[in-house]
Scaffold this active site. Structure first.
Site, mmCIF file in Angstrom:
data_model
loop_
_atom_site.group_PDB
_atom_site.id
_atom_site.type_symbol
_atom_site.label_atom_id
_atom_site.label_comp_id
_atom_site.label_asym_id
_atom_site.label_seq_id
_atom_site.Cartn_x
_atom_site.Cartn_y
_atom_site.Cartn_z
ATOM 1 N N PHE A 150 0.854 -1.195 0.000
ATOM 2 C CA PHE A 150 0.000 0.000 0.000
ATOM 3 C C PHE A 150 0.886 1.239 0.000
ATOM 4 O O PHE A 150 1.750 1.389 0.860
ATOM 5 C CB PHE A 150 -0.915 0.020 1.235
ATOM 6 C CG PHE A 150 -1.935 1.140 1.165
ATOM 7 C CD1 PHE A 150 -3.214 0.898 0.660
ATOM 8 C CD2 PHE A 150 -1.615 2.431 1.576
ATOM 9 C CE1 PHE A 150 -4.139 1.920 0.563
ATOM 10 C CE2 PHE A 150 -2.537 3.455 1.475
ATOM 11 C CZ PHE A 150 -3.800 3.199 0.975
ATOM 12 N N ASP A 235 9.173 2.687 1.858
ATOM 13 C CA ASP A 235 7.999 3.448 2.282
ATOM 14 C C ASP A 235 7.823 3.192 3.775
ATOM 15 O O ASP A 235 7.309 2.151 4.186
ATOM 16 C CB ASP A 235 6.770 2.978 1.492
ATOM 17 C CG ASP A 235 5.480 3.663 1.937
ATOM 18 O OD1 ASP A 235 5.466 4.268 3.027
ATOM 19 O OD2 ASP A 235 4.480 3.579 1.200
ATOM 20 N N LYS A 264 2.292 9.961 8.544
ATOM 21 C CA LYS A 264 1.559 9.570 9.747
ATOM 22 C C LYS A 264 2.163 10.145 11.044
ATOM 23 O O LYS A 264 1.945 11.307 11.365
ATOM 24 C CB LYS A 264 1.443 8.048 9.801
ATOM 25 C CG LYS A 264 0.548 7.505 8.667
ATOM 26 C CD LYS A 264 0.323 6.031 8.788
ATOM 27 C CE LYS A 264 -0.479 5.486 7.623
ATOM 28 N NZ LYS A 264 -1.902 5.728 7.726
#
Ligand code: PMP
Length: 408
Positions: A150, A235, A264
């Protein structure tokens, strides 16, 4: 119509029922959400408009590293807001410089670019890799990514993401992303060609269900990249900044990327992301990359304060310690026949459930005052704030146990 033109809401929504009705009427539908409205939060707890309190093991989707409404974030926001909110991306500002200095210092990377979302940070990483391809690899542009990965929801990141359900969505896809199964080095090796400019992956697939990459495989990827002069991109949007019990997940493996993305937790809830690169990838020319809100002082001051606090309070070590405790609790639940394959790294943990019972369990947990996340159809994921203490994990485990009994 008059009311719409005047910009006034047609009703002064105040009760929860009215708010939910207004939500259904005015918000573009994107997801099935439970019939509650969140109103406030402190530390590990969040409250809805009915005054019900929940212990939060979703943590803003692995975002609220310092818990809800941390003092340092509030103070940095108000202090910077009264000084300078935005100076335009055309100018340097002090918080931007300080934050870049801090992040490159703690990561051993050389350069930082700032955005607002994880997807934006990944777009920047892909642009850097393609620039490298254009300049140094005879126009190579393909990026190899992993199945079940993702990377975000922009069109390019939906193309990069290895989610089967997205394959036919929003066609045509942005070309140039090749998906290979994670862990299969031969498959990756076969996918490399003279068109390849990068390999990009999460070290723990978060949305994919909390699956950590194998060390020998990662070592192999690093070797492939070195051999062909292509970029290795990690990532770390979900895994970065202490989540897995190391500041960056690659420290578990001792294998460094050329480019790494953060999001985040970096803003503790303020929308913030970063792309970090080694000097060799300092390749942009004016016009290649930018954005109205890149490196804006307000966000930079917040990010700096959040990351400093995370370091000063040794929350990475806490994540490692509490993560071990959390996994132990999940393993105890394994005797319950609904809990399968508990796993995790630091405060990113998950277990599987049979027969799509995960949504039922999450709903029952919410009724009992615990928020957990369902990923896929049968996986429960836990990603609490990094301030979680043993007593919070005990409270979570008690509720989880009760909910499991209720649904079985
Ligand atoms: N990469 C990873 C590994 C993620 O987990 C996410 C978000 N879940 C993203 C990228 C996208 O981040 P954002 O939603 O902030 O764009």
């Amino acid at each position: 119509m008059e009311q719409v033109l005047s910009g006034q809401p047609s009703t002064a929504a105040s009760t929860t029922a009215e708010l939910l009705q207004a939500a259904r009427k005015h918000l573009l539908f994107t997801a099935n959400r439970p019939e509650i409205v969140m109103a406030s939060g402190q530390g590990m707890y969040i409250q809805d408009t009915e005054g019900r309190s929940y212990i939060d093991f979703v943590g803003g989707w692995a975002v609220n590293a310092l818990g809800h409404s941390p003092a340092v974030l509030r103070e940095a926001l108000t202090e910077q807001a009264s000084r300078l909110v935005l100076a335009s991306p055309a100018y340097f500002n002090e918080p931007m410089i300080r934050f870049a200095e801090l992040l490159t210092g703690i990561s051993g990377m050389d350069k930082a670019f700032f955005g607002s979302t994880g997807a934006e940070a990944n777009e920047c990483a892909v642009k850097l890799a393609r620039k490298h391809g254009a300049l140094h690899l005879d126009g190579a542009y393909e990026i190899i990514t992993m199945r079940n990965s993702f990377h975000g929801r922009t069109l390019a990141m939906m193309s990069a993401t290895g989610k089967q359900q997205w394959e036919s969505l929003f066609e045509p896809k942005v070309p140039g992303f090749i998906h290979v199964p994670m862990g299969d080095l031969d498959a990756c090796f076969s996918a490399v060609s003279n068109r390849t400019c990068a390999i990009m992956l999460e070290l723990v697939q978060g949305e994919g269900g909390v699956h950590a990459v194998d060390e020998a495989y990662l070592f192999g990827l690093r070797k492939i990249c070195d051999m062909y002069g292509i970029a290795l991109i990690f990532d770390e949007v979900q895994t970065g900044l202490g989540r897995t019990g190391k500041l960056f997940a690659w420290e578990h493996y001792g294998i460094k990327p050329d480019i790494m993305t953060l999001g985040k937790g970096i803003g503790g809830g303020y929308p913030l992301s970063a792309t970090l690169a080694v000097d060799k990838f300092n390749l942009f020319e004016p016009g290649d990359q930018g954005g109205t809100y890149i490196g804006q002082p307000l966000g930079m001051a917040v990010g700096y304060a959040v990351v400093r606090e995370l370091l000063d309070r040794r929350l990475t070590e806490n994540a490692q310690r509490q993560g071990g405790y959390l996994l132990g609790k999940l393993r105890l639940l394994e005797s319950h026949n609904l809990v399968r394959n508990p796993r995790g790294l630091g405060l990113l943990a998950a277990f599987d459930m049979p027969n799509e019972l995960a949504a039922k369990l999450a709903a029952r947990c919410m009724e009992l005052g615990l928020l957990v996340n369902v990923t896929g159809e049968s996986t429960i994921r836990l990603m609490p704030p990094l301030i979680a203490e043993q007593r919070h994990i005990d409270e979570m485990a008690d509720i989880l146990t009760a909910a499991l009994l209720d649904i079985s």
